[in-house]
Design a protein around this motif. Structure first.
Motif, PDB file in Angstrom:
ATOM      1  N   TYR A  38      -5.268  11.374   4.507  1.00  0.00           N
ATOM      2  CA  TYR A  38      -5.366   9.924   4.310  1.00  0.00           C
ATOM      3  C   TYR A  38      -5.767   9.223   5.603  1.00  0.00           C
ATOM      4  CZ  TYR A  38      -4.664   5.274   2.519  1.00  0.00           C
ATOM      5  OH  TYR A  38      -4.893   3.982   2.132  1.00  0.00           O
ATOM      6  N   LYS A  63      -2.651   1.520  19.911  1.00  0.00           N
ATOM      7  CA  LYS A  63      -1.922   2.662  20.439  1.00  0.00           C
ATOM      8  C   LYS A  63      -2.904   3.671  21.020  1.00  0.00           C
ATOM      9  CE  LYS A  63      -0.538   3.201  16.271  1.00  0.00           C
ATOM     10  NZ  LYS A  63       0.056   3.736  15.044  1.00  0.00           N
ATOM     11  N   THR A  93       0.860  -1.175   0.000  1.00  0.00           N
ATOM     12  CA  THR A  93       0.000   0.000   0.000  1.00  0.00           C
ATOM     13  C   THR A  93       0.889   1.216   0.000  1.00  0.00           C
ATOM     14  OG1 THR A  93       0.007   0.230   2.352  1.00  0.00           O
ATOM     15  CG2 THR A  93      -1.654  -1.211   1.446  1.00  0.00           C
ATOM     16  N   SER A 149      -8.800   0.944   4.532  1.00  0.00           N
ATOM     17  CA  SER A 149      -7.489   1.033   3.879  1.00  0.00           C
ATOM     18  C   SER A 149      -7.356  -0.015   2.780  1.00  0.00           C
ATOM     19  CB  SER A 149      -6.381   0.832   4.906  1.00  0.00           C
ATOM     20  OG  SER A 149      -6.368  -0.511   5.331  1.00  0.00           O
ATOM     21  N   ILE A 150      -6.356   0.185   1.948  1.00  0.00           N
ATOM     22  CA  ILE A 150      -6.157  -0.722   0.814  1.00  0.00           C
ATOM     23  C   ILE A 150      -5.732  -2.100   1.290  1.00  0.00           C
ATOM     24  CG2 ILE A 150      -4.743  -1.130  -1.243  1.00  0.00           C
ATOM     25  CD1 ILE A 150      -4.492   2.016  -1.346  1.00  0.00           C
ATOM     26  N   ASN A 151      -4.755  -2.120   2.164  1.00  0.00           N
ATOM     27  CA  ASN A 151      -4.192  -3.389   2.619  1.00  0.00           C
ATOM     28  C   ASN A 151      -5.207  -4.218   3.404  1.00  0.00           C
ATOM     29  OD1 ASN A 151      -2.054  -5.208   2.777  1.00  0.00           O
ATOM     30  ND2 ASN A 151      -1.540  -4.490   4.848  1.00  0.00           N
ATOM     31  N   LEU A 152      -6.056  -3.532   4.154  1.00  0.00           N
ATOM     32  CA  LEU A 152      -7.045  -4.263   4.958  1.00  0.00           C
ATOM     33  C   LEU A 152      -8.453  -4.010   4.422  1.00  0.00           C
ATOM     34  CD1 LEU A 152      -5.669  -3.781   8.585  1.00  0.00           C
ATOM     35  CD2 LEU A 152      -5.270  -5.641   6.985  1.00  0.00           C
ATOM     36  N   GLU A 160       0.262   0.614   8.445  1.00  0.00           N
ATOM     37  CA  GLU A 160      -1.043   0.564   9.074  1.00  0.00           C
ATOM     38  C   GLU A 160      -1.049  -0.423  10.223  1.00  0.00           C
ATOM     39  OE1 GLU A 160      -4.399   0.079   6.548  1.00  0.00           O
ATOM     40  OE2 GLU A 160      -3.312   1.039   4.906  1.00  0.00           O
ATOM     41  N   ASN A 161      -2.030  -0.276  11.053  1.00  0.00           N
ATOM     42  CA  ASN A 161      -2.361  -1.267  12.067  1.00  0.00           C
ATOM     43  C   ASN A 161      -1.377  -1.387  13.218  1.00  0.00           C
ATOM     44  OD1 ASN A 161      -4.293  -1.966  10.142  1.00  0.00           O
ATOM     45  ND2 ASN A 161      -2.831  -3.367   9.199  1.00  0.00           N
ATOM     46  N   GLY A 162      -0.241  -0.773  13.109  1.00  0.00           N
ATOM     47  CA  GLY A 162       0.741  -0.874  14.185  1.00  0.00           C
ATOM     48  C   GLY A 162       1.097  -2.303  14.476  1.00  0.00           C
ATOM     49  N   ALA A 171      -3.028  -7.178  17.384  1.00  0.00           N
ATOM     50  CA  ALA A 171      -2.015  -6.199  17.033  1.00  0.00           C
ATOM     51  C   ALA A 171      -1.993  -5.225  18.195  1.00  0.00           C
ATOM     52  CB  ALA A 171      -2.405  -5.496  15.755  1.00  0.00           C
ATOM     53  N   THR A 172      -0.892  -4.602  18.421  1.00  0.00           N
ATOM     54  CA  THR A 172      -0.805  -3.696  19.555  1.00  0.00           C
ATOM     55  C   THR A 172      -1.542  -2.399  19.252  1.00  0.00           C
ATOM     56  OG1 THR A 172       1.372  -4.555  19.896  1.00  0.00           O
ATOM     57  CG2 THR A 172       0.780  -2.603  21.146  1.00  0.00           C
ATOM     58  N   TRP A 183      -1.123  13.556   4.199  1.00  0.00           N
ATOM     59  CA  TRP A 183      -1.002  12.435   5.150  1.00  0.00           C
ATOM     60  C   TRP A 183      -2.141  12.472   6.156  1.00  0.00           C
ATOM     61  CZ3 TRP A 183       2.539  10.108   2.485  1.00  0.00           C
ATOM     62  CH2 TRP A 183       3.469  10.874   1.769  1.00  0.00           C
ATOM     63  N   GLN A 209      -1.227   6.844  12.174  1.00  0.00           N
ATOM     64  CA  GLN A 209      -2.023   5.818  11.506  1.00  0.00           C
ATOM     65  C   GLN A 209      -2.622   4.904  12.561  1.00  0.00           C
ATOM     66  OE1 GLN A 209      -3.151   4.753   8.655  1.00  0.00           O
ATOM     67  NE2 GLN A 209      -2.238   6.227   7.245  1.00  0.00           N
ATOM     68  N   PRO A 210      -3.965   4.770  12.567  1.00  0.00           N
ATOM     69  CA  PRO A 210      -4.588   3.980  13.626  1.00  0.00           C
ATOM     70  C   PRO A 210      -4.347   2.489  13.439  1.00  0.00           C
ATOM     71  CG  PRO A 210      -6.231   4.692  12.037  1.00  0.00           C
ATOM     72  CD  PRO A 210      -4.945   5.341  11.636  1.00  0.00           C
ATOM     73  N   ALA A 211      -4.304   1.769  14.542  1.00  0.00           N
ATOM     74  CA  ALA A 211      -4.250   0.314  14.488  1.00  0.00           C
ATOM     75  C   ALA A 211      -5.676  -0.197  14.312  1.00  0.00           C
ATOM     76  CB  ALA A 211      -3.619  -0.224  15.757  1.00  0.00           C
ATOM     77  N   ARG A 212      -5.781  -1.504  14.210  1.00  0.00           N
ATOM     78  CA  ARG A 212      -7.088  -2.091  13.932  1.00  0.00           C
ATOM     79  C   ARG A 212      -8.101  -1.791  15.040  1.00  0.00           C
ATOM     80  NH1 ARG A 212      -6.049  -7.328  10.494  1.00  0.00           N
ATOM     81  NH2 ARG A 212      -8.027  -8.028  11.347  1.00  0.00           N
ATOM     82  N   ARG A 229       2.184  12.804  -3.125  1.00  0.00           N
ATOM     83  CA  ARG A 229       1.109  12.168  -2.367  1.00  0.00           C
ATOM     84  C   ARG A 229      -0.245  12.815  -2.688  1.00  0.00           C
ATOM     85  NH1 ARG A 229      -0.641   7.634  -0.897  1.00  0.00           N
ATOM     86  NH2 ARG A 229      -1.704   7.495   1.109  1.00  0.00           N
TER      87      ARG A 229
END
Lengths: 553, 366
Positions: free
Chosen positions: B254, B143, A542, B263-266, A548-550, B140-141, B251, B222-225, B308
């Motif tokens: 986004y 924050k 990405t 997000s794209i990855n998830l 992402e996700n930490g 996932a940790t 940034w 960037q937030p975690a899940r 960007r």
């Protein structure tokens, strides 16, 4: 047997003799011994052995006898050695023995043929060296197959350059034929590079039809076995080619000829000249072709030489050459190096400056060769190893100027390549163009360089092919091992996921790997790949700046 | 989504059985995996979420480049199934990596060498068996930090009152599903999601959540899940409006979009984590004039920023007129404004002037 090289020395010696009558041959030798292979103790020992062994091999080959050579070195004092070299050659008739061994520059004809003898001034120089360093005479035994053995103990009369017979006797009831030389010299023995052992081993590689037995000073016996039962073709004598003569030689040939007129001299004493050409040359040189060769002046000779060089003349015949052939080189390399791969090649004869020559090469990989460091370069001129002055030699330059990386070997630019490789180059000719009097390095004639380069390219391509095949099969083995390794892990995971027995899954998995491998090997031979190499469609990351996700803690 | 644990275990079993079948029939064992990349992601206008397409790729065993990944996929699948069956406590994805990393007998090779190898495979498995990592007992940790009028009953049974978390706020737990994070009570009118902790911290000290009667959350960049899932629950279950307060730069924009559309990855996680109603409450280019932001607070846009901006322009979820205009106007303006810089006006400016003004006048970007 006279070599042209010797006649050169003869010229020098005679001219020296004319101008300075007081200079003896011994003084001449003393002054010039560095040119003759006697510049230090270590090299002197090697030179004496080499002269004797080269003579022995030449004699056997001339008489079409498979050579059997015995070499023994005995350390009889500090830096003092007894050298014994014996062959099974034809022997030397009694009356010729003293002159061959105890008269410097002894010889007769101008004919050319490929022989080893060009290497040095000849065995008589060794006899003189022995006499000068230890004072001991040289002992010769010669048998010509008539049941007798003629034994001579010889010195050289230094002021007269004539043999001095200390003693002679004839033994009877002796079998066979051959010559044995025993001499005592000052020398230094080493074992590693540039040693007698290295010389003999390289000689054994290049002369696989010879059996050589060597007893080192420590008593250790080494046999270099015969692995080829056929001698190389006998080299025919040829007359000099007009494009290969120089003024000095021409003048001497004019003096020595039996021809009545100059045209006859040109046709009978040179190769490749017919009567028409001979007359044309005389006209061009403004010399009456009917006059006697003996009456030609120096300046006329010069003009004749110029006219000869300008004339288009047929190439010399090449039957004067005696290459050993690709098969024999292969045998020689194989028996001494035990390589896992060998490629050899014998090129067709070519001509440089009126002299026919042949280049033969061999390349060997693995076996006894050192894995690290430079390759071993084995240079030969007329079957004789060239050990000294490697970097000055055209044969070496041909190797360093070749780009070896494309053939799968490491190489820093301008240097010898690296790895467990031996490269053999044999230059055979009636006349070896040495760079200097020391006769250890061949001059870089473009046509010679080109021949060597072409020959190297051909064998190197074969080596490259072998190496890439070897790498490929190693890679295949690694892949197979990988599939088997992972299969065991997969069996554990699949057993956990499905509850089926792990052993059974592993067994089936291994069976599958074996099957795929069989198919894989089959297809590799056809140069295709069963197991796909296509890269998994790359997972586009990405474009987010932050991860992402930490996920990483 | 939302499959039961039994169903997920069954899915893992099926995955193993298919591979076994390949083996027994002498076929090249394969796994089919949905592609998680930009080329298999689309923006669903009707839901306002980024979603995963149906392009898939096969991972084969007899492929030199895939064999190891194939093995790793099965190892992780097996381990996840075991974790669920044994009822073990949830592990972090790094801990999972360590439980699987070992030497392969008879070699110098490890099953895994670093976590970069196992993390994407976990996501592969999530999409393969239609599960969420949280259901797979993997965490996932997080924050995130939260404060505001909400009462939660934690999995441990503890009752958490986020009005009494002091100046540090309350942590967002790794798993915020109902059985772990049961919302008992919430009287907030909206959620303010703040990009940066420093800004959140100042607002929390000033008890902004009390004045505005809102929940105050930050995902620290960037937030975690977990933060995204929490915003999703608050927005869907409690119908709370979501305002995302981020930097005025691509940034920040986004980050806003990740909370909102996913997000794209998830992409497969968007339905569980997106908040399509979320609005951007960060600085707009016209605010620079409105609030008379001093030149000293402007930061020149660098090449990466400009690049960007172009990328954002091309994302379907940024293709509304107001966003296209704003992106263009940011580029023309040539500077970015960090949310931190508002303290230059005054320490109280954000809490007392900026945010109330924005909310009252409904000046958002959508």
């Amino acid at each position: 047997m006279l070599k042209l090289m010797k006649s050169d020395f003869m010229t020098i010696a005679k001219e020296l003799a004319k101008e300075h009558r007081e200079i003896s041959v011994a003084e001449f030798f003393e002054r010039n011994k560095h040119l003759l292979g006697f510049e230090n103790l270590q090299k002197s020992l090697l030179t004496c052995v080499r002269e004797a062994v080269d003579n022995a091999l030449d004699a056997c080959e001339d008489a079409r006898i498979l050579p059997q050579i015995y070499v023994e070195l005995k350390e009889i004092g500090e830096n003092r050695f007894k050298i014994i070299v014996e062959d099974n050659g034809p022997g030397i008739v009694k009356k010729n023995i003293p002159k061959i061994f105890a008269k410097l520059l002894y010889g007769g004809k101008f004919n050319l043929c490929q022989s080893r003898g060009q290497q040095g001034i000849g065995i008589s120089a060794s006899v003189l060296y022995a006499q000068l360093t230890t004072g001991k005479p040289t002992k010769i035994y010669s048998r010509i197959g008539d049941g007798k053995s003629h034994v001579y103990v010889l010195h050289i009369n230094i002021s007269k350059n004539e043999p001095e017979i200390i003693s002679e006797e004839t033994l009877t009831g002796v079998n066979g034929h051959g010559t044995r030389v025993e001499m005592e010299i000052k020398g230094k023995y080493i074992k590693s590079r540039l040693s007698v052992n290295e010389y003999l081993q390289q000689t054994a590689i290049m002369n696989p039809f010879a059996q050589i037995i060597y007893i080192a000073p420590d008593g250790k016996e080494t046999e270099f076995p015969r692995v080829v039962d056929k001698l190389p073709p006998k080299s025919k004598n040829i007359k000099p080619h007009p494009h290969g003569v120089e003024l000095g030689i021409l003048i001497r040939m004019l003096r020595a000829t039996t021809a009545r007129n100059i045209a006859g001299f040109l046709t009978s004493d040179f190769s490749s000249i017919g009567r028409t050409t001979a007359i044309k040359v005389c006209e061009k040189a403004e010399v009456d072709h009917k006059i006697s060769p003996k009456s030609i002046t120096r300046s006329e000779a010069d003009k004749i030489l110029d006219a000869l060089q300008e004339e288009r003349i047929q190439k010399p015949p090449t039957n004067c050459l005696s290459p050993i052939g690709a098969d024999a080189i292969r045998e020689g390399l194989t028996k001494e190096i035990h390589p896992e791969f060998v490629a050899t090649l014998s090129r067709k004869p070519t001509v440089y400056s009126g002299h026919p020559f042949i280049v033969e090469v061999g390349i060997a990989y693995g076996g006894d060769l050192e894995k690290e460091g430079n390759i071993s370069l084995l240079r030969f001129a007329n079957k004789v190893p060239l050990l000294y002055r490697q970097s000055a030699c055209a044969l070496t330059k041909s190797v360093t100027q070749t780009s070896w990386r494309r053939y799968g070997l490491k190489q820093s630019s301008g240097a010898l390549p690296q790895g467990p490789v031996a490269i053999l180059i044999h230059f055979a000719s009636v006349w070896i163009p040495y760079t200097s009097e020391s006769k250890e390095a061949i001059a870089a004639y473009p046509v010679i360089m080109k021949e060597v380069r072409l020959a190297l390219q051909e064998v190197s391509r074969k080596l490259a092919l072998y190496l890439s095949k070897k790498r490929r099969s190693k890679y295949q083995e690694e892949r197979i091992a990988m599939f088997k390794r992972y299969a065991s892990e997969i069996a554990v995971a699949l057993s956990g996921l499905t509850g089926k027995e792990k052993e059974k899954i592993e067994e089936n998995m291994m069976k599958l790997v074996e099957e795929k491998i069989k198919k894989l090997e089959l297809e590799t031979e056809e140069n295709s790949e069963l197991i796909t190499e296509d890269v998994e469609e790359t997972e586009e990351k990405t474009e987010d700046k932050f991860k992402e996700n930490g996920d990483i803690e | 989504m939302g499959l039961t644990e039994e169903r997920l275990i069954k899915n893992l079993q099926t995955m193993g059985k298919r591979v076994l079948e390949n083996i027994n029939q002498g076929e090249n064992p394969e796994l089919e995996i949905l592609t998680r990349a930009l080329n298999n992601v689309y923006y669903d206008n009707s839901t306002g979420l980024i979603k995963l397409g149906d392009k898939s790729q096969k991972r084969y065993y007899f492929n030199v480049n895939q064999a190891k990944k194939f093995m790793q996929t099965l190892l992780i699948a097996d381990r996840i199934k075991w974790l669920m069956e044994q009822g073990k406590p949830a592990l972090s994805i790094r801990q999972l990596f360590y439980t699987l990393k070992h030497n392969i007998p008879g070699s110098k090779e490890n099953t895994f060498d670093n976590q970069d190898e196992s993390d994407p495979i976990i996501e592969d498995i999530e999409v393969m068996i239609d599960a969420l990592r949280e259901q797979l007992k993997l965490i996932a940790t997080p924050k995130g930090v939260l404060s505001g009028p909400i009462m939660v009953k934690d999995k441990t049974g503890d009752l958490l009152d986020y009005t009494k978390m002091g100046s540090a706020g309350g942590a967002v737990p790794p798993i915020v599903e109902d059985d772990f994070f049961h919302i008992k009570e919430c009287s907030a009118d909206f959620i303010l999601v703040v990009e940066k902790f420093a800004v959140w911290n100042l607002l929390n000290q000033q008890k902004y959540w009390k004045d505005a009667n809102c929940l105050l959350l930050t995902g620290k960049g960037q937030p975690a899940r977990a933060e995204r899932r929490l915003v999703n629950r608050l927005s869907t279950e409690l119908k709370l409006p979501v305002y995302v307060f981020a930097d005025m730069d691509p940034w920040g924009y986004y980050i806003y979009s990740v909370y909102k559309q996913g997000s794209i990855n998830l992409a497969f996680f968007s339905e569980k984590s997106g908040a399509p109603q979320a609005k951007y409450i960060g600085f707009m280019t016209k605010d620079v004039k409105t609030f008379d932001i001093p030149k000293s607070s402007h930061i020149k846009l660098e090449n990466v920023d400009l690049k960007r901006i172009e990328e954002l322009k091309n994302y379907d979820w940024f293709k509304t007129k107001e966003w296209q205009d704003e992106l263009k106007s940011l580029k023309d303006f040539g500077n970015k404004i960090e949310q931190d810089s508002l303290v230059a006006k005054s320490i109280e400016f954000t809490a007392k002037e900026y945010l109330p003004y924005k909310i009252e006048n409904k000046e958002f970007l959508n």
